[in-house]
Design an enzyme around this catalytic site. Structure first.
Site, PDB file in Angstrom:
ATOM      1  CG  ASP B  90       0.063   0.113   2.676  1.00 25.03           C
ATOM      2  OD1 ASP B  90       1.096   0.717   2.862  1.00 25.03           O
ATOM      3  OD2 ASP B  90      -0.651  -0.021   3.327  1.00 25.03           O
ATOM      4  CB  SER B  91       0.119   4.738  -0.917  1.00 25.85           C
ATOM      5  OG  SER B  91      -0.420   5.098  -0.166  1.00 25.85           O
ATOM      6  N   GLY B  92       0.774   4.009   2.241  1.00 27.26           N
ATOM      7  CA  GLY B  92       0.487   4.464   3.633  1.00 27.26           C
ATOM      8  C   GLY B  92      -0.003   5.774   3.602  1.00 27.26           C
ATOM      9  N   GLY B  93      -0.807   5.909   2.747  1.00 20.81           N
ATOM     10  CA  GLY B  93      -1.844   6.773   2.878  1.00 20.81           C
ATOM     11  C   GLY B  93      -3.234   6.609   3.710  1.00 20.81           C
ATOM     12  CG  ASP B 144      -5.611   6.794  -1.408  1.00 20.18           C
ATOM     13  OD1 ASP B 144      -4.556   6.192  -1.144  1.00 20.18           O
ATOM     14  OD2 ASP B 144      -6.635   6.827  -1.690  1.00 20.18           O
ATOM     15  CD  GLN B 211     -10.184   7.364  -1.343  1.00 16.19           C
ATOM     16  OE1 GLN B 211     -11.175   7.060  -0.956  1.00 16.19           O
ATOM     17  NE2 GLN B 211      -8.685   6.357  -1.097  1.00 16.19           N
ATOM     18  N   GLY B 238     -11.326   3.964  -0.121  1.00 12.10           N
ATOM     19  CA  GLY B 238     -12.236   4.554   1.072  1.00 12.10           C
ATOM     20  C   GLY B 238     -13.236   3.724   1.342  1.00 12.10           C
ATOM     21  CG  ASP B 288      -6.008  -5.241   1.793  1.00 12.97           C
ATOM     22  OD1 ASP B 288      -6.542  -4.737   1.009  1.00 12.97           O
ATOM     23  OD2 ASP B 288      -5.748  -4.800   3.343  1.00 12.97           O
ATOM     24  CB  CYS B 326     -10.655 -26.895   7.973  1.00 10.33           C
ATOM     25  SG  CYS B 326      -9.702 -26.135   7.913  1.00 10.33           S
ATOM     26  CB  CYS B 328      -5.660 -25.554   7.872  1.00 10.04           C
ATOM     27  SG  CYS B 328      -7.180 -25.445   9.875  1.00 10.04           S
ATOM     28  CB  CYS B 331      -9.310 -28.672  11.096  1.00 12.71           C
ATOM     29  SG  CYS B 331      -9.200 -27.165  11.592  1.00 12.71           S
ATOM     30  CG  HIS B 358      -9.459 -22.616  11.045  1.00 11.42           C
ATOM     31  ND1 HIS B 358      -9.803 -23.504  10.471  1.00 11.42           N
ATOM     32  CD2 HIS B 358     -10.554 -22.064  10.962  1.00 11.42           C
ATOM     33  CE1 HIS B 358     -11.049 -23.892   9.965  1.00 11.42           C
ATOM     34  NE2 HIS B 358     -11.372 -22.202  10.063  1.00 11.42           N
TER      35      HIS B 358
END
Lengths: 404, 404
Positions: B90-93, B144, B211, B238, B288, B326, B328, B331, B358
């Site tokens: 990401d940009s840190g914005g 941004d 945005q 946003g 994300d 599951c 994983c 599990c 999990h």
């Protein structure tokens, strides 16, 4: 069951094989400590990968949280923590003793206030055996009193140490009796258990603990008493409790060779890599210590060429792994000192994980190398090389840098 | 490089393949968040095992600790954290914006006090690009301003949202220009890089961020402006900033289908399993969110049959895994709810680890199932079954118990 086979000796050092209900352990071996049922920061799979084959569980901690009943209901400690290999449990004696002024030691047992919620609790030899029976550890330890090195700044006198050792002997007898009774009344579900009782295949093993403080004649008396009671293995307790290193070595070298030759020998709560080599040289088969795991989380790393304090500013941008010659996931995986330092500084769990993997791998590899050295009759050479390497130092610019 | 191939559509849902400098990513995909360069509690190997193929790094956090220089010296973020697959930064914005009253937004950039040591710092589009260039992420994001949903209890007006969106557009232009200039002046060492410049094989990709707050015409204006500048992919920013779910859905459904058809689309910081399904249905390719990792550490587990609050007393002695169906490590490895609850209660790292494995496995498997559903043209059926399953609930006695 417990079957100990002494395969080879080299001086006092012993190469053995210990067969227990949950598997076979090549000795000498180091047992990572899993206080609450998990070796801190590690998964069972990772423990297997680095060569761990027996771990230690703390009776005292597991008794308080989550308690015996839930672990028993889930199939004992193996079922609870999904570690399929052998487990040794301590008796809780050392932990209640460590509570200091919060506990009161009487003939019957130890009264203390729970450090979790203040509840008034009582731990006795019988209760410790009941807990360890429910945990179904492959090796249980007798409930004993650890003789202090000093109390309020005063060295423990021989009379005090004798009194403490005698109490431990009486508790060892009660531990043995209860252990047998529980084995008869509530047979474990271990493979091959014909219904319990000493010597039955599925029955777990009980170890006695030699006490006696810094007094060799008391140590002899303790060992004699324990031998009379009879145990499947013998431990040396009451070391690494604040005594000078030379006292520790003196007692170790006095007691270890006197322990029964054809039973496993366990040095409790010890120690540094140097201590492990010293212990093996004296004839010890089993070790446990929180040092590699606890130190890892604090950025103290053990390597063949000395210890590395990972949080030192000099490693801030160092691209090298902890030890370029090490085969653990942290080192062979190429994680740099810079990265692991960063992870620990920002409290990322992976920082504790990589450091723990490294330290335990180093400890277990050291034991593996000692096993090979004993097998090949080169243990003295190994010890010399070990000290030369460890003294070389990893901190100097002319140290690990030359290996890259 | 960035190459996006649209393989198949099913309604608005898209099955695609994204080829980046460090590998190929099958979309739609979820990106685990590795704020400080590590996905909390996970190792790179475990991430690979559960099917992660692209992770997110936070520019803001890595800029402050350990700083850009050390990461650059270690070969960028991939060299630093040993994740060989693609990384988006990401940009840190969003992070500086989240500092609230501790920051001041001006045309030039954002002034703020470091949350680490109070240092007065300035983050600009140019600085963000320099950091992301040093990190050498496969996908960089424009710097941004996130338009707030409300300020001091007052809903953001259209005029305020327009002003914020226009500032973001000007910053997007500056981001693009700096990104290009850095690519020319300091070519990365990525395979196939002929010396930098847009379209060069080794050059990384830059995404614009739409945005405009809760106003669809501002969103359209933002998208038009970004399209004019030109980006390798487009994100919706946003959202998940405190707005009602129906506003989030309204903006998502308005913007997603309008994003360029043959470029990847990324919904930032979203969300729950239901949000992921909704996003894919609207045509999103990349997601994300810290939800699966953060919630895992707090004992909130996601499963096909609803969420499970692991610290609930009812699981105290429950022998079942989190979800018996599951696959994983937590599990399938047979770790019980009782054991993981215990580990989390006593703050054992393994408790955070098993829960994180999990949750991420569930998220990534959900994405995998959606990819298959789109491929086979059965996405609508999938969505129906997903909601039926999720509503069934794992908490009832008649729920998972019936599966054992």
């Amino acid at each position: 069951m417990l079957h100990y086979e002494l395969l080879k000796t080299d001086g006092q050092a012993r190469r053995g094989r210990l067969t227990l209900n949950h598997g076979t352990v090549e000795t000498p071996i180091f047992m990572p400590v899993g206080t609450y049922g998990a070796v801190k920061a590690m998964s069972p799979r990772e423990l297997e990968e680095i060569g761990a084959r027996i771990i230690l569980g703390n009776t005292f901690h597991l008794w308080l949280r989550p308690g015996t009943e839930v672990i028993k209901a889930l199939g004992g400690l193996h079922g609870f923590n999904r570690w399929p290999h052998p487990i040794l449990t301590d008796s809780g004696g050392f932990q209640v003793w460590s509570l200091g002024k919060l506990r009161k030691i009487e003939e019957h047992g130890v009264h203390f206030a729970s450090p979790i919620n203040g509840d008034r609790l009582l731990l006795t030899p019988e209760e410790s055996m009941r807990i360890q029976h429910a945990l179904n550890s492959d090796i249980a330890m007798v409930f004993d009193e650890c003789t202090p090195y000093e109390t309020d700044g005063q060295l423990t006198t021989q009379a005090e140490a004798a009194q403490s050792m005698q109490l431990s002997l009486r508790w060892a007898r009660r531990s043995r009796d209860t252990f047998e009774r529980l084995g008869q009344e509530q047979p474990t579900n271990n493979p091959g258990n014909g219904g319990g009782g000493k010597g039955t295949n599925g029955q777990n093993a009980l170890f006695g603990i030699v006490q006696g403080g810094m007094f060799t004649d008391l140590r002899d008396e303790s060992l004699a008493g324990l031998t009379t009671i009879g145990f499947e293995g013998f431990a040396i307790g009451g070391l690494s409790v604040g005594e000078p290193k030379e006292d520790m070595i003196r007692i170790l070298n006095h007691v270890a060779p006197r322990l029964p030759q054809h039973k496993p020998r366990y040095l409790m709560g010890v120690g540094t890599p140097e201590d492990l080599v010293r212990g093996v040289a004296a004839g010890i088969d089993l070790f446990d210590c929180v040092l590699p795991t606890r130190n890892a989380r604090n950025g103290w790393l053990f390597t063949r060429f000395g210890d590395l304090k990972l949080r030192n500013a000099r490693w801030f941008s160092d691209p090298r792994p902890i030890d370029p010659g090490c085969g653990c996931y942290a080192c062979a995986g190429g994680f740099s000192r810079a990265y692991i330092q960063h992870l620990q500084k920002v409290n990322e769990i992976l920082g504790a994980r990589l450091a723990t993997i490294h330290n335990l791998y180093y400890y277990l590899t050291l034991m593996q190398e000692m096993r090979v050295a004993i097998e090949t009759g080169t243990f003295q050479d190994f010890v010399k090389r070990f000290h030369t390497d460890r003294c070389r130092g990893i901190d100097g610019d002319d140290a690990l840098g030359g290996n890259d």
